[in-house]
Every structure is written in structure tokens, then in C-alpha cells.
Design a protein around this motif. Structure first.
Motif, mmCIF file in Angstrom:
data_model
loop_
_atom_site.group_PDB
_atom_site.id
_atom_site.type_symbol
_atom_site.label_atom_id
_atom_site.label_comp_id
_atom_site.label_asym_id
_atom_site.label_seq_id
_atom_site.Cartn_x
_atom_site.Cartn_y
_atom_site.Cartn_z
ATOM 1 N N PHE A 168 0.909 -1.110 0.108
ATOM 2 C CA PHE A 168 0.084 -0.071 -0.015
ATOM 3 C C PHE A 168 0.855 1.231 -0.044
ATOM 4 N N TYR A 199 -18.867 -10.344 10.035
ATOM 5 C CA TYR A 199 -17.580 -10.878 9.027
ATOM 6 C C TYR A 199 -17.330 -11.929 9.431
ATOM 7 N N ILE A 233 -3.137 -2.412 8.382
ATOM 8 C CA ILE A 233 -2.368 -1.211 8.033
ATOM 9 C C ILE A 233 -2.436 -0.336 9.084
ATOM 10 N N GLY A 251 -4.834 -2.843 0.086
ATOM 11 C CA GLY A 251 -4.964 -1.887 1.197
ATOM 12 C C GLY A 251 -6.064 -1.080 1.218
ATOM 13 N N PHE A 252 -6.521 -0.786 0.177
ATOM 14 C CA PHE A 252 -7.853 0.142 -0.190
ATOM 15 C C PHE A 252 -8.985 -0.657 0.406
ATOM 16 N N TYR A 293 -8.863 -3.171 2.607
ATOM 17 C CA TYR A 293 -8.605 -3.041 3.808
ATOM 18 C C TYR A 293 -9.215 -1.946 4.420
ATOM 19 N N PHE A 294 -8.914 -0.601 3.963
ATOM 20 C CA PHE A 294 -9.218 0.633 4.721
ATOM 21 C C PHE A 294 -10.820 0.786 4.759
ATOM 22 N N ILE A 295 -11.480 0.191 3.639
ATOM 23 C CA ILE A 295 -12.832 0.263 3.345
ATOM 24 C C ILE A 295 -13.412 -0.613 4.624
ATOM 25 N N LEU A 296 -13.063 -1.955 4.373
ATOM 26 C CA LEU A 296 -13.912 -2.921 5.153
ATOM 27 C C LEU A 296 -13.628 -2.736 6.556
ATOM 28 N N PHE A 297 -12.333 -2.466 7.039
ATOM 29 C CA PHE A 297 -11.885 -2.497 8.539
ATOM 30 C C PHE A 297 -11.792 -1.156 9.209
ATOM 31 N N ARG A 298 -11.753 0.054 8.438
ATOM 32 C CA ARG A 298 -11.885 1.280 9.001
ATOM 33 C C ARG A 298 -13.300 1.981 8.613
ATOM 34 N N TYR A 299 -13.675 2.029 7.435
ATOM 35 C CA TYR A 299 -14.694 2.944 7.092
ATOM 36 C C TYR A 299 -16.289 2.083 7.412
ATOM 37 N N VAL A 300 -16.183 0.980 7.264
ATOM 38 C CA VAL A 300 -17.275 0.419 7.541
ATOM 39 C C VAL A 300 -17.705 0.186 8.890
ATOM 40 N N PRO A 301 -16.637 0.249 9.887
ATOM 41 C CA PRO A 301 -17.127 0.337 11.506
ATOM 42 C C PRO A 301 -17.608 1.644 11.615
ATOM 43 N N MET A 302 -16.750 2.762 11.032
ATOM 44 C CA MET A 302 -17.167 4.068 11.036
ATOM 45 C C MET A 302 -18.878 4.280 10.748
ATOM 46 N N GLY A 317 -20.635 2.080 11.093
ATOM 47 C CA GLY A 317 -21.415 1.105 12.247
ATOM 48 C C GLY A 317 -21.983 1.929 13.312
#
Lengths: 303, 322
Positions: free
Chosen positions: A106, A145, A160, B42-43, B45-54, B56
């Protein structure tokens, strides 16, 4: 460096008595500070090799008079500790590899100044440094999930770390751009440049960031406490916590066994387990230490 | 030199302004497809694990029930927030959280700075390196181990420090199960664990100082204190401000791990902070929406504080964070 210059310029000022006294004070204070950071470890290491008898009789010692491995034998025979160690090793290795894979790939495109879209891509990362869903929404989403009670719940959410990613990116940015140009001339594509040129030159940052991720996984207990429910998956930190902090009357459980063998090993075993959980960190530390100060410094200088 | 190129233009050596040919984005993406493929995981990842919880966080405005799921649960507006602010414990939580953070700001925050200043005075490089190596160690040790060491040193039955205290004063002192000593205990652990490692950023800033500045000042007759005051401290001022911004932004983040490990039934009155409360209410007792609201309050306030202190730092002429 400083000394050499002083002599060269012929301005080496002789230190006054007062200056020397201040020097001595500084050296002594720093020595005491360094000692106080390692003293608890020395105390626990010494205690873990001592007999229970010596531990109850003497208040403090650095070298036990009679050496004994009983505490370690007991700790290892308590299946939980060994299993915890094994789990922690699996989690740490797998987690660190995954994190490095995602962070390196990344960070690399974002380190290229010509990479189109890098501004909004970086903003997307910076937003997550300022704001996040927090513990409860994350918990609900990750359970949706299907990650509950798996190591993925501990690994995937932190794949990351933005700070680490930025350190890696800065490191890549520091590599000479001529390398890229020369490789393009030779007909290499971006993937080949990444794997054959950039990565081999990035050992310092790979070493230090791996250490950060690895230490994070090894030390994690809160994530395991939230997400893991089956005891056979617990890593060493959870085992250590329940051994030392939750059951202060730990020896009750093993009294019967140890009544036959003399004093209960309570204190020494706790110490031995503390040592077991600490040693892996102390083993990698010297190898990576020379790299991590460099890596952190690159990240500390913002730009 | 004085001439500045217009956006998208480049100035050549002879002073002409030209607009270099720029390939279309489509062409660029095809040519650099590998860069985009490297970036993609990585993109995601950021969507699934950082933005989706937001996303939430909407449950903070709902009455979330695990059976109905996030979308089907009923909207309740700000009811969860009202409940949170009006409850009796809110004052205690705020008091404990700010108490620990502010105490840490005053006692812990200066520690690495002072330690760096001390280390900076050491001219014997071997001694300096040994001290540095040793004081960095605790940072890499887990909170569980720090808590275990604390327990083994301070507990009233066989803790070594308690035994020494007993020898001197004749009675024992339980620092571990005492509400009045809890904050001190937490700050003490912080100082022990993080002071050494905290020096890295300051020492990095100091390593950039030109040694000739010191020499020149010495020739002019400056003593040790003046060197520190006029050269060393200004050199790390920017770093200090940056660390302070981060610290102020995190005033409500006391962290769960450490406090969770050190608290017990006897010191809980001083040990319940926002972070531990959210965990207990949310994960332990399943009041998801309520604790999500509490968490959201905490993150929003934290973000606002970072942005404000960043702005203030910029107004004072420092470079700030962003």
C-alpha cells in the motif's frame, strides 16, 4: 564529532570544577534511571531460578544461592503456558507477515509523486488517524464478518497501521528516483521495480516496522480478551494475566500436588512465567534496535 | 528565479513557459497498472476495516438488537446520548478520565524531554548508548508484564518494595488496592515504561543541530545552561509542540489495557474511565447502542481537540501536524 571539532578549531574550553560536578551528577542520575528500568526484570529473573525457600527467606537478591529449575518445570508442565506460547508464536508470525505485506504494497504506490490519486488516497488514510468507529461498532461489524473467536479478528483490523505505513512511505520516497528511471529504461514494470529494486534497499524500515507489528501482536491481550472465547486459543499474555493478576491464590489449586513435594511454587512460578513471556521480546530486541531508531527517526521528521 | 510557474506549467532555463504533455488518466492507469494493483488490497482493507465500522456508528442513534441487525433496528435519535450525559456515572467518568490524563500531562509528559536533555549532555558515546538501549526496553514489554512486575514488586504479601517499606516504617502500604493511589500508580507505570522510548523523537530532533552552534556559543562564553536554553530547547520546541498536540488530542483516551489490568474492586471508584466503561457496558453487558454513543462522544471530542490544538500551534508559528 563534537570533540574533534573542538580540538580542530583550537577552542577546546577547559571545564570548570562546577561543570565537572554537574557532569558527574548527570552520569549518576542517568545510571540510576537505567538501573531502575532493568531492576524489576533482574529481580524477576533471579527469583525465577531460586528455590521457594530462598524467596520467602530473603528479601532481595540478584544471584540465587541455590539454583533451581523447578519453577520452569512447573510452568511448562502447566499446559496453558506452553499452549499460550505456541498460540502467541503462530499469531505473531502470521500477523506480522500479513501486516508487512499489506503495508508495504500500500505504501509503495503512494510514495511515487506521479501516482495519480495519491492525494485523496492519503486523505483517506489520515481521516482514519483522526476518527474511527470505536470499539463497539468495530466489534459488531467484525462479528458480522464472522471473525469472532478466530485469530483473524486480531490480525485483519490492524493490517495497516497508518503511522507505520507513513514511515514506510517516507522511506520509499527517500530512495533515489534515478533507480526508477534506469529500471524503466531496462524495460522493467512497476511490480519488478518494487520487488527487485525497492524492497532489497528497504531492509532497515522492513526490520523496524516488522518489530513494531510483531511486538504489537506478541503483547496484545485486550484484542484476545474481546474476540477470543475458546480458552485453547488464548495467547501467552492472557494466560499470564489470569495466572498473576486474577488468581493471587494460585497456589490453592496446586496445593495438593505440591504438599507432597515441599513448598508450593507460587512465587517462583509466577516469576518464571513472566520471564517466559518477556524473553522472546528481549531476544529480538538487540537485533532490530540498530534499525528501529533509524526507522522512527525517518518517521519523526515530517515532510 | 523570482518567476513562478503557473499551475501545470514548467519554466525552462531560458525563461520560456511550457506546458508538458500530460497523458490521460486512463493511459496512466494502464501504464502503471501494477501500482494500482499493489495499492488495491490496502484500499479494500481501509474500506472494510476502517470505514465500515465508522458507518457502524449509526447504531449510536438506534436501539440496536443483534437479532434485528444494524439496519432493521429502530431509530431512537439522540436518546442514547441523552441517557449517557444524564446518567449519574457520567461525572465520575469525566473526573477520572481527565484526572488521569491531566496528571499524566503534567507528570509524564515532561519526563522524556528531561531525559533527552540529560542524554544530550553526555559526551561519552558508549555510556550514552548503553543507557539508551536499557531505557528503551520497557516500551517493548506488554502491559500484562508491566502489571505483573508491578504486582510482584508492590503486593502486600510478598512484594519486595512493600517489604522494604515495611522494614523502614513498620507497617505495610497497599498501593495496588487503594483508590487514592490509583492515579499515581498509573502515571508511575507510564513514566517507567515510556519515558525512555519517548526520548527518541527528541533526540532525533537534536541530532539535526549543527554542533558548530554550540562551539560558537561556547567561544562567546555561554555556559551549560545558556547553551541548553538558547540552542537545545529551541531545537526541540517544534517536536515538543507536536507531541503536546497529540497528547491534548488524546486527553479522553486513557487506554483500556493498562487501567483494565490495574483496577480491582477496591480502587474501582477512581479507576472507571470512559474506555473501560465502554468495554464493560458494550461487550460485557451487551448495551451496544448506549456504549457506541459513549464511544462516539469520545472520538468526536478527541478529534475536535486535535484539530483545535493543531490550529493553535499553527497560530503560534509552529508547523502543526497536518
Amino acid at each position: 564529532m563534537a570533540k574533534k571539532q573542538m580540538v580542530k578549531n583550537g577552542v577546546r574550553v577547559k571545564k570548570s570544577v562546577g561543570d565537572r560536578i554537574v557532569d558527574v551528577i548527570i552520569y549518576v542520575v542517568l545510571g540510576l534511571i537505567a538501573l531502575s528500568t532493568v531492576a524489576p526484570f533482574l529481580y524477576v529473573i533471579a527469583g525465577s531460578f531460586a528455590t521457594e525457600k530462598e524467596l520467602t527467606e530473603k528479601a532481595f537478591f540478584i544471584i540465587p544461592t541455590t539454583w533451581s529449575l523447578n519453577a520452569y518445570k512447573y510452568a511448562i508442565n502447566t499446559a496453558n503456558i506452553l499452549r499460550g506460547l505456541k498460540n502467541s508464536i503462530i499469531l505473531t508470525t502470521l500477523g506480522t507477515l500479513m501486516c508487512m505485506l499489506f503495508s508495504l504494497t500500500f505504501a509503495y504506490p503512494l510514495s511515487k509523486s506521479h501516482f495519480r490519486g495519491r492525494n485523496w488516497m492519503m486523505n483517506m488514510v489520515i481521516v482514519t488517524m483522526l476518527f474511527g468507529g470505536g470499539m463497539i461498532p468495530s466489534y459488531i461489524v467484525y462479528s458480522a464478518y464472522g471473525l469472532l473467536d478466530t485469530y483473524w479478528a486480531l490480525i485483519l483490523p490492524g493490517l495497516i497501521n497508518p503511522f507505520n505505513m507513513i514511515i514506510i512511505k517516507k522511506f520509499f520516497q527517500g530512495l533515489p528516483t534515478e533507480l526508477d528511471e534506469a529500471s524503466y529504461m531496462d524495460g522493467a514494470n512497476d511490480l519488478q521495480i518494487f520487488t527487485k529494486v525497492a524492497l532489497p534497499l528497504s531492509k532497515p524500515v522492513i526490520a523496524s516496522i516488522s518489530l513494531f507489528y510483531g511486538v504489537g501482536f506478541w503483547n496484545d491481550y485486550f484484542g484476545s480478551m474481546i474476540y477470543l472465547s475458546s480458552a485453547e486459543k488464548y495467547p501467552i499474555q492472557i494466560q499470564l494475566r489470569s495466572l498473576i493478576l486474577l488468581s493471587s491464590s494460585f497456589s490453592d489449586a496446586v496445593m495438593d500436588y505440591y504438599d507432597l513435594n515441599g513448598a508450593p511454587p507460587d512465587k517462583a512460578v509466577k516469576m518464571a512465567c513472566t520471564v517466559i513471556a518477556t524473553v522472546p521480546i528481549l531476544c529480538v530486541y538487540p537485533f532490530v534496535q540498530k534499525y528501529f531508531t533509524k526507522g522512527v527517526m525517518v518517521g519523526a521528521v515530517k515532510g | 528565479m523570482a518567476k513562478k510557474a503557473k499551475k501545470g506549467y514548467v519554466i525552462l532555463e531560458d525563461g520560456r513557459e511550457i506546458k508538458p504533455h500530460r497523458m490521460s488518466t486512463g493511459q496512466y492507469i494502464i501504464q502503471h497498472k501494477w501500482l494500482y494493483l499493489l495499492w488495491l488490497p490496502g484500499f479494500i482493507y481501509f474500506i472494510l476495516f476502517r470505514y465500515v465500522p465508522m458507518g457502524g456508528l449509526v447504531i449510536a442513534f438506534k436501539d440496536y438488537s443483534p437479532f434485528k441487525g444494524i439496519w432493521a433496528s429502530d431509530w431512537v435519535g439522540f436518546a442514547q446520548f441523552q441517557k449517557f450525559f444524564s446518567m449519574h456515572d457520567f461525572g465520575t467518568l469525566l473526573y477520572n478520565t481527565l484526572g488521569i490524563s491531566l496528571l499524566s500531562l503534567f507528570l509524564y509528559f515532561p519526563a522524556p524531554i528531561i531525559l533527552s536533555l540529560f542524554l544530550n549532555e553526555v559526551t561519552h558515546s558508549g555510556y550514552k548508548r548503553v543507557v539508551q538501549t536499557l531505557v528503551y526496553i520497557p516500551h517493548f514489554v506488554s502491559w500484562v508484564i508491566v502489571a505483573s512486575l508491578t504486582y510482584q514488586l508492590f503486593n502486600v504479601t510478598d512484594g519486595i518494595i512493600n517489604l522494604i517499606y515495611q522494614m523502614i516504617t513498620g507497617h505495610s502500604f497497599d498501593i495496588l488496592q487503594n483508590a487514592n493511589t490509583f492515579w499515581g500508580l498509573i502515571i508511575g507505570q507510564d513514566i517507567w515504561r515510556e519515558s525512555g522510548y519517548g526520548t527518541i523523537v527528541f533526540l532525533a530532533a537534536l541530532s539535526g543541530v549543527d554542533q558548530e552552534l554550540y562551539e560558537a556559543a561556547k567561544v562567546d562564553g555561554a555556559g551549560r545552561w545558556r547553551l541548553m536554553w538558547h540552542i537545545t530547547l529551541p531545537a526541540i520546541r517544534g517536536t515538543i509542540v507536536m507531541m503536546l498536540i497529540l497528547r491534548v488530542g488524546g486527553l479522553l483516551n486513557t487506554g483500556y489495557e493498562q487501567i483494565f489490568l490495574m483496577r480491582n474492586d477496591l480502587n474501582i471508584s477512581r479507576a472507571e474511565v470512559f474506555d473501560t466503561y465502554i468495554y464493560t457496558k458494550g461487550i460485557k453487558s451487551g448495551q451496544y447502542s448506549f456504549s457506541a454513543a459513549a464511544g462516539m462522544f469520545k472520538s468526536v471530542v478527541g478529534m475536535i481537540m486535535v484539530l483545535i490544538s493543531d490550529r493553535v500551534a499553527k497560530m503560534c508559528g509552529e508547523s502543526g501536524l497536518y
